[in-house]
Write an enzyme that holds these catalytic residues in place. Structure first.
Site, PDB file in Angstrom:
ATOM      1  N   ASP A  67       2.121 -51.541  23.890  1.00 25.87           N
ATOM      2  CA  ASP A  67       1.356 -52.564  23.182  1.00 25.87           C
ATOM      3  C   ASP A  67       1.974 -53.943  23.403  1.00 25.87           C
ATOM      4  O   ASP A  67       3.065 -54.069  23.974  1.00 25.87           O
ATOM      5  CB  ASP A  67       1.284 -52.234  21.677  1.00 25.87           C
ATOM      6  CG  ASP A  67       2.629 -51.816  21.100  1.00 25.87           C
ATOM      7  OD1 ASP A  67       3.663 -52.100  21.726  1.00 25.87           O
ATOM      8  OD2 ASP A  67       2.644 -51.192  20.035  1.00 25.87           O
ATOM      9  N   ASP A 138       3.635 -46.586   8.230  1.00 25.53           N
ATOM     10  CA  ASP A 138       2.271 -46.193   7.838  1.00 25.53           C
ATOM     11  C   ASP A 138       1.665 -45.177   8.815  1.00 25.53           C
ATOM     12  O   ASP A 138       0.468 -44.905   8.767  1.00 25.53           O
ATOM     13  CB  ASP A 138       1.363 -47.432   7.712  1.00 25.53           C
ATOM     14  CG  ASP A 138       1.143 -48.154   9.049  1.00 25.53           C
ATOM     15  OD1 ASP A 138       1.724 -47.732  10.073  1.00 25.53           O
ATOM     16  OD2 ASP A 138       0.380 -49.141   9.056  1.00 25.53           O
ATOM     17  N   HIS A 140       1.491 -45.451  12.140  1.00 29.22           N
ATOM     18  CA  HIS A 140       0.908 -45.943  13.391  1.00 29.22           C
ATOM     19  C   HIS A 140       1.781 -45.565  14.587  1.00 29.22           C
ATOM     20  O   HIS A 140       2.999 -45.449  14.474  1.00 29.22           O
ATOM     21  CB  HIS A 140       0.617 -47.458  13.343  1.00 29.22           C
ATOM     22  CG  HIS A 140       1.804 -48.373  13.448  1.00 29.22           C
ATOM     23  ND1 HIS A 140       2.134 -49.273  12.464  1.00 29.22           N
ATOM     24  CD2 HIS A 140       2.721 -48.575  14.434  1.00 29.22           C
ATOM     25  CE1 HIS A 140       3.187 -49.968  12.838  1.00 29.22           C
ATOM     26  NE2 HIS A 140       3.570 -49.556  14.030  1.00 29.22           N
ATOM     27  N   GLU A 145      -3.345 -48.662  13.938  1.00 29.11           N
ATOM     28  CA  GLU A 145      -3.182 -48.670  12.488  1.00 29.11           C
ATOM     29  C   GLU A 145      -4.130 -47.653  11.830  1.00 29.11           C
ATOM     30  O   GLU A 145      -5.099 -47.204  12.453  1.00 29.11           O
ATOM     31  CB  GLU A 145      -3.465 -50.086  11.947  1.00 29.11           C
ATOM     32  CG  GLU A 145      -2.496 -51.154  12.455  1.00 29.11           C
ATOM     33  CD  GLU A 145      -1.091 -51.057  11.843  1.00 29.11           C
ATOM     34  OE1 GLU A 145      -0.707 -49.989  11.342  1.00 29.11           O
ATOM     35  OE2 GLU A 145      -0.374 -52.075  11.887  1.00 29.11           O
TER      36      GLU A 145
HETATM   37  C1  GLP Z   1       6.090 -51.457  15.964  1.00 27.79           C
HETATM   38  C2  GLP Z   1       5.595 -51.024  17.363  1.00 27.79           C
HETATM   39  C3  GLP Z   1       5.604 -49.529  17.482  1.00 27.79           C
HETATM   40  C4  GLP Z   1       6.879 -49.014  16.843  1.00 27.79           C
HETATM   41  C5  GLP Z   1       6.801 -49.189  15.357  1.00 27.79           C
HETATM   42  C6  GLP Z   1       8.077 -48.858  14.624  1.00 27.79           C
HETATM   43  O1  GLP Z   1       5.286 -52.303  15.292  1.00 27.79           O
HETATM   44  N1  GLP Z   1       4.319 -51.512  17.740  1.00 27.79           N
HETATM   45  O2  GLP Z   1       5.501 -49.167  18.860  1.00 27.79           O
HETATM   46  O3  GLP Z   1       7.033 -47.645  17.120  1.00 27.79           O
HETATM   47  O4  GLP Z   1       6.277 -50.427  15.014  1.00 27.79           O
HETATM   48  O5  GLP Z   1       9.032 -49.867  14.753  1.00 27.79           O
HETATM   49  P1  GLP Z   1      10.552 -49.654  14.442  1.00 27.79           P
HETATM   50  O6  GLP Z   1      11.055 -48.729  15.498  1.00 27.79           O
HETATM   51  O7  GLP Z   1      11.181 -50.998  14.523  1.00 27.79           O
HETATM   52  O8  GLP Z   1      10.657 -49.030  13.085  1.00 27.79           O
END
Ligand code: GLP
Length: 261
Positions: A67, A138, A140, A145
């Site tokens: 992304d 959440d 995702h 989302e």
């Molecule tokens: C982000 C990314 C995801 C990631 C998630 C968790 O927003 N878009 O690809 O897996 O949220 O992030 P973190 O690893 O910092 O908890």
């Protein structure tokens, strides 16, 4: 789904790197899917070590990011392309070239067209062989989302308020600075990858991990769609695995069976 439960995020990350290194030694020049966020950082550090030791290389590989934020300057350090460059690109990191790191083109005037183009690029490359994933609190994955289509392709998406709050830590702790939209691989795009490796650590991911592994498949917890994928490895620490009902079975399965072809 194979669930590996480890004492710490560090142990789980080392195991994740071992799985990737072994996969690439059997299938060199595979296409790797890359996640961002804090979760894969230790894994990427391990891959850099493996490259330095001569055990692993992305010299001949393509890598597709999951992304990208929309509306950020191209030199912003939190742009996912820049984060991934910093982690993996170059002969001092993993051998991945800048040209072979693919991310959605956010300079395109129409994010919907940029999303379609990105999906086409993944397909033209023959798809992703091994996709690394994190997970949001959440549920995702990528930036899919809750409440979206479980069959989505790469698309323009809005960030949920929970994600804006969670990601504020990368933007001077100010959620107003977090971009409101992004381009993300869709859930179907992720499901099309041949193998998935998801990492999740810490208390804050506990509910998401429980839903991912044991919850009913639902758009409310988007990652639950992965229960339908034939090759998923989930690496978690004790803190995020604390509410799993069947952890003993997962541990036995982890010890006794092969995880990935
Ligand atoms: C982000 C990314 C995801 C990631 C998630 C968790 O927003 N878009 O690809 O897996 O949220 O992030 P973190 O690893 O910092 O908890």
């Amino acid at each position: 789904m194979r669930v590996g439960i480890f004492n710490s995020a560090e142990e789980a990350s080392k195991e994740g790197a071992k799985i990737i290194v072994e996969f690439f030694s059997r299938k060199p020049a595979s296409t790797l899917g890359l996640a961002t966020g804090s979760t894969p950082l230790m894994l990427y550090a391990e891959l850099r070590k493996a490259y330095a030791n001569g055990d692993f290389s992305l010299h001949n590989s393509l890598a597709f990011a999951l992304d990208e934020y929309v509306g950020m300057d191209s030199d912003h350090p939190q742009l996912y392309r820049n984060v991934l460059k910093e982690e993996l690109v170059g002969d001092d990191k993993t051998g991945l070239s800048d040209a072979n790191l693919r991310t959605p083109n956010i300079s395109h005037p129409d994010p919907d067209v940029a999303a379609i183009n990105y999906e086409a690029a993944i397909q033209a490359a023959g798809g992703v062989d091994l996709q690394i994933l994190g997970i949001g609190a959440d549920g995702h994955i990528g930036f899919n989302e809750p409440g979206g289509s479980l069959s989505s392709l790469t698309h323009h998406e809005v960030l949920a308020s929970q994600t804006l709050e969670d990601n504020a830590r990368f933007f001077d702790k100010d959620s107003d600075q977090v971009p409101r939209t992004c381009i993300t691989q869709g859930l179907k795009t992720i499901m099309n990858a041949k193998n998935l490796l998801l990492l999740a650590f810490g208390e804050s991911k506990r509910e998401a991990v429980t839903q991912l592994i044991e919850g009913p498949v639902s758009a409310k917890w988007p990652s639950t769609v992965l229960q339908h994928h034939p090759s998923v490895i989930v690496l978690v620490d004790e803190a995020s695995a604390g509410d799993l009902e069947l952890s003993e079975l997962y541990r036995t399965r982890w010890q006794m069976l092969k995880h990935i072809d």
